[in-house]
Enzyme design. Structure first.
Site, short mmCIF file in Angstrom:
data_model
loop_
_atom_site.label_atom_id
_atom_site.label_comp_id
_atom_site.label_asym_id
_atom_site.label_seq_id
_atom_site.Cartn_x
_atom_site.Cartn_y
_atom_site.Cartn_z
N LYS A 274 2.77 -13.53 8.55
CA LYS A 274 3.82 -12.92 8.72
C LYS A 274 4.19 -13.98 8.92
O LYS A 274 4.46 -14.99 9.41
CB LYS A 274 2.82 -12.20 10.17
CG LYS A 274 3.03 -10.53 10.56
CD LYS A 274 2.32 -10.32 11.93
CE LYS A 274 1.47 -8.81 11.79
NZ LYS A 274 2.06 -8.30 10.84
N ARG A 348 -5.68 -0.10 9.74
CA ARG A 348 -6.20 0.85 8.85
C ARG A 348 -7.58 0.47 8.64
O ARG A 348 -8.47 1.52 8.12
CB ARG A 348 -4.76 1.55 8.40
CG ARG A 348 -4.88 0.43 7.40
CD ARG A 348 -4.05 1.11 5.97
NE ARG A 348 -2.41 0.45 6.64
CZ ARG A 348 -1.58 0.69 6.61
NH1 ARG A 348 -1.18 1.26 5.08
NH2 ARG A 348 0.59 0.43 6.87
#
Ligand code: BES
Ligand code: MN
Ligand code: ZN
Length: 500
Positions: A274, A348
């Site tokens: 990020k 996920r």
């Protein structure tokens, strides 16, 4: 905050808080005070044009006849519309008022809460809950008092006709308040302090409250074939953990309601790293797991007659020579293979194995997963509501209703075949990243592939777990979102029974 419940008597010191509905005359107790002070209270009401509108406040130095310091009169607005959520907000308002007066204790008279649609016991319990939530502050890392920051409330005394009854009404909400604050603590803790190992150790403490705790380490997860979850923590120096918390308050034959939480204690993005700006926020990427743990703790503390299991996947997503690479293919516990397009779509992967494990192991009546899963949910719903996705209309309606009751609203977004195919991969059964358009939906579609037919809801809470500004029931920072929602959901499903 120390709570005292005492029979209504004029307190001899500190601040006395009274309530008044809009356009009404004073309550009996307030009238006694008015009489004892030669009508000073009514004079102030007239002079200041206090009308009793919602959150109107009148603060007066107590007249010389009383040994009190101040009297604060607070408006309820229309008494017929004053409900549990209104009482919580009023409790929050009391804290803000006391902070502005730089006072750390107060006495409230519940006399002014009679004759509302809810009982004054219920309203008082909710008011106390709101006060405790608004009073919370994460200040353990401040080693010096801060200039201009008022202290927290030391004591709240509740004047009532039946102290035992009010205390009993407050007890179940007390465990809720404690758990919301505990969740805020966890969510606020930085990644160097709260990591999968230290976090799992803390959850293990739940055994003291009668919760069965089982902690799966990497070797056990490897043996179960949890290649998706394990791939996320591979770059971290910390061991990944799957923590299972079971609260069996109902008979053993009743299948549990299952809650599954994302517990990424720090999400750097991994190799798909990020940007630096804002990366510190990724310490709260474990908020879903904290909500699940807080819920279990609260149910256990109030000995709720329910069967619930909480499963949280605790991992740290870091770049390293061991970390997953974009393009890697992993095999999940379900046997389905996943192409990792972006190592930052890690939540996920954690949930995939946690969900599969939960449905296979506990045969639950339903599963609710909760996760800070996608930035896209903030684009859809801003910070006002969490997004939900479900394969079951009845369950979705139940959660929406619980959200309204609890004051933590949720909004349902679609799950359909049209979006499902976007998750297909060229080289594996599915891919973990289907692009930015509808990213919250494609993430939910991905999860749905790990739940078969069991009624299931996914809650995406990125927008609601951290406040940038002070609110009615929380200072800026961790909101503790979701505990009240899920607690209400469980209450609604089971009714109100509490095993003593
Ligand atoms: N943990 C983030 C989601 C998030 C964003 C939490 C902002 C808190 C604040 C999640 O793992 C993530 O990185 N999501 C990406 C997924 C993308 C790479 C497919 C996102 O939503 O941008
Ligand atoms: Mn991520
Ligand atoms: Zn994440």
């Amino acid at each position: 905050m120390q709570l005292n419940f005492v029979f209504s008597n004029l307190p001899s010191e500190g601040i006395l808080i009274l309530f008044c509905g809009e356009g009404e005359t004073l309550s009996d107790f307030a009238q006694t005070i008015d009489a004892a002070t030669n009508g000073q209270l009514t004079r102030a009401i007239t002079a200041e044009q206090f009308k009793g509108k919602k959150h109107d406040q009148l603060i007066l130095t107590a007249p010389a006849e009383l040994s009190l310091k101040r009297i604060v009169l607070l408006g309820l607005g229309d008494r017929n519309e004053f409900d549990a959520l209104g009482a919580q907000k009023l409790g929050g308002k009391i804290i803000v008022t006391l902070q502005s007066l730089d006072d750390s204790s107060a006495t409230i008279s519940t006399d002014g809460l009679n004759n509302c649609p809810s009982t004054s016991a219920e309203l008082t319990a909710n008011l106390v809950l709101g006060a405790q939530l608004r009073d919370y502050r994460f200040d353990k890392y401040h080693t010096k008092p801060r200039e201009g920051k008022p202290g927290r409330l030391n004591a709240l005394t509740v004047l009532c006709d039946d102290p035992q009854q009010i205390e009993d009404a407050c007890a179940p909400l007390q465990s809720l308040a404690d758990s919301v604050c505990q969740v805020r603590d966890w969510v606020s803790e930085p990644g160097n302090i709260l990591h999968p190992e230290s976090y799992a150790d803390q959850l293990n403490e739940f055994t003291k409250d009668g919760v069965e705790v089982e902690i799966l380490d990497e070797a056990s997860m490897e043996a179960l074939g949890m290649g998706a979850l394990l791939s996320v923590g591979r770059g971290s120096a910390r061991q990944s953990k799957l923590v299972v918390m079971r609260w069996q308050g109902d008979t053993a034959d009743q299948p549990p309601i299952a809650f599954v939480g994302k517990g990424v204690t720090f999400d750097s993005g991994g190799i798909s790293i990020k940007p630096a700006a804002g990366m510190q926020d990724m310490k709260y990427d474990m908020a879903g797991s904290a909500t699940v743990a807080g819920l279990i703790q609260s149910l256990a503390k109030r000995k709720a007659a329910v069967n619930v299991v909480g499963v949280v996947g605790l991992v740290e997503n870091m770049p390293s020579n061991n970390a997953s690479r974009p393009g890697d293919i992993v095999t999940s516990m379900s046997g389905q293979t996943i192409e990792i397009i972006n190592t930052d779509a890690e939540g996920r992967l954690v949930l995939a194995d946690a969900l599969w494990y939960t449905q296979a192991t506990f045969k639950p009546r339903c599963i609710v997963d909760i996760a800070t899963l996608t930035g896209g949910i903030v684009t859809s719903l801003a910070h006002e509501m969490a997004g939900i996705f479900s394969n079951n209309d009845t369950l979705a309606e139940q959660l929406i209703a619980a959200g309204t009751t609890a004051g933590e609203p949720v909004w349902r977004l679609p799950l359909t075949k049209i979006y499902d195919r976007l998750v297909d991969s060229d080289i594996a059964d599915m891919k973990n990243h289907a692009g930015i358009p509808a990213s919250s939906i494609t993430a939910a579609q991905f999860l749905q592939r790990f739940v078969n037919e069991v009624p299931w809801i996914h809650i995406d809470i990125v927008g609601t777990v951290w406040r940038k500004e002070d609110g009615d029931l929380a200072e800026k920072g961790a909101s503790g979102y979701g505990v009240r929602l899920l607690d209400q959901f469980v209450r609604d499903i089971y009714g109100q029974e509490v095993r003593k």
